[in-house]
Design a protein around this motif. Sequence first.
Motif, short mmCIF file in Angstrom:
data_model
loop_
_atom_site.label_atom_id
_atom_site.label_comp_id
_atom_site.label_asym_id
_atom_site.label_seq_id
_atom_site.Cartn_x
_atom_site.Cartn_y
_atom_site.Cartn_z
N GLY A 188 0.80 -1.22 0.00
CA GLY A 188 0.00 0.00 0.00
C GLY A 188 0.83 1.26 0.00
N LYS A 189 2.14 1.14 -0.10
CA LYS A 189 3.03 2.30 0.01
C LYS A 189 3.07 3.13 -1.27
CE LYS A 189 7.81 3.41 1.37
NZ LYS A 189 9.11 2.82 1.80
N TRP A 190 2.88 2.49 -2.42
CA TRP A 190 3.05 3.16 -3.71
C TRP A 190 1.84 2.93 -4.61
CZ3 TRP A 190 7.46 5.95 -3.55
CH2 TRP A 190 8.51 5.49 -2.75
N ILE A 191 1.50 3.96 -5.39
CA ILE A 191 0.56 3.85 -6.50
C ILE A 191 1.31 4.29 -7.75
CG2 ILE A 191 -1.57 4.71 -7.55
CD1 ILE A 191 -2.66 5.18 -4.76
N CYS A 192 1.22 3.49 -8.81
CA CYS A 192 1.92 3.80 -10.05
C CYS A 192 0.94 3.74 -11.22
CB CYS A 192 3.05 2.81 -10.31
SG CYS A 192 4.25 2.67 -8.97
N SER A 193 1.11 4.65 -12.16
CA SER A 193 0.30 4.61 -13.38
C SER A 193 1.22 4.57 -14.60
CB SER A 193 -0.63 5.83 -13.47
OG SER A 193 0.10 7.03 -13.68
N GLY A 194 0.86 3.71 -15.55
CA GLY A 194 1.49 3.70 -16.86
C GLY A 194 0.66 4.58 -17.78
N ASN A 195 1.32 5.41 -18.59
CA ASN A 195 0.62 6.51 -19.24
C ASN A 195 0.79 6.55 -20.76
OD1 ASN A 195 -0.13 7.49 -16.61
ND2 ASN A 195 1.98 8.23 -16.42
N GLN A 196 -0.19 7.20 -21.39
CA GLN A 196 -0.18 7.38 -22.83
C GLN A 196 1.03 8.18 -23.28
OE1 GLN A 196 -2.67 6.21 -25.04
NE2 GLN A 196 -1.33 6.89 -26.69
N ARG A 204 3.74 8.33 -3.55
CA ARG A 204 3.86 7.69 -2.25
C ARG A 204 2.58 8.00 -1.48
NH1 ARG A 204 8.67 6.73 0.99
NH2 ARG A 204 9.80 8.14 -0.39
N THR A 205 1.85 6.97 -1.09
CA THR A 205 0.52 7.19 -0.50
C THR A 205 0.59 7.90 0.84
OG1 THR A 205 0.57 4.96 0.46
CG2 THR A 205 -0.49 5.21 -1.69
N ARG A 206 1.70 7.76 1.56
CA ARG A 206 1.79 8.34 2.89
C ARG A 206 1.71 9.86 2.86
NH1 ARG A 206 7.31 7.08 5.60
NH2 ARG A 206 7.95 8.68 4.09
#
Length: 344
Positions: A188-196, A204-206
Amino acid sequence: MSLTAADQALSIAWEITVDDAPVALSARGDLVAVAGAEGTVLVLDAAMGAEMGALELPGGALKVELSPAAVNLAVTGPMGYALWRRSDGRVHVRESGAWASSAAWADDERVAVASGRVAVVRDADGGELWRTERAASTVSDLAWLRQGRRLAVAAYGAVRGHERHTPQPVVTYPYVGSHLALAVAPTGKWICSGNQDASIHIWRTRDGSELTMSGYPEKVSRLAFDDTGRWLAADGAPDLTVWDFSGKGPAGTAPRQLRCHETITALAWRPGSGGHLASGGHNGTVALWYATAGQPANRLRPVRVLDDADSPVAAVAWAGPHLLVTAYRDGRVRAHTVPSRAEL
């Protein structure tokens, strides 16, 4: 590393052919689900490949997702989505007319489905529990954090976090661009998006601090964390990239580069902490990797290559640590028995 044909041999546990062009796989528990472009979905016994259930999604399929204990299934497509219940084979079809890009199970009883500009959370029988407010554009992907207590929803301009039964987001992670894929670390520490725009954006969610890894030659449409949450694999180039998220994260570091395919069409981490990755290519090649070996900026070669197919790989999935399932665009679905690391 040079390998002979004998070195490459992995035993085939089973193989079937489906009357549709596969586009997605999901493997959980003792089941494997394969979805076809025209909307045919088969549920198979992982050990033998025998058919355990089937359904049709009008308008075609994009993705399929089994629940954690493999008791329910969700399939999404350009015109709606469907839910399947293992206990009695009941199918609930929702022809919404809206693009349903993906689905994610919070647990075996709650599933979030991207449906046009909203994410709808339903129970396993299809009953609506709650939905998010409308986003600025079509929801492109979603994922659960905090053991199913928070839902991350990606649409143009931001990833938004929703607590249970809260249509309005409780946190917003802005990014001006089109998200194609979302990956959330198991910690739950990181959210990542792959993008156009050929980048990976990280929050960093914190504290909401962010980082962009840009410079990919192609759009980034496939992302996946391993079970430890330390390693992130991504496409976006002829090379796969594997980033190290230990410590303070990948800022200022270089990824490991994995070269085998001219065009990457699939990737999946082997369950566990061994750093094994499977990838598939447009030329029909499936590669197995020690993806975390060596040092940053290393260019790695596969330890095994399965190149006996003349059809593009549509998807790969691990049905447990020793069974790798591959779907090919010509309709074949094949399961290979994969040895342990010591023997691989």
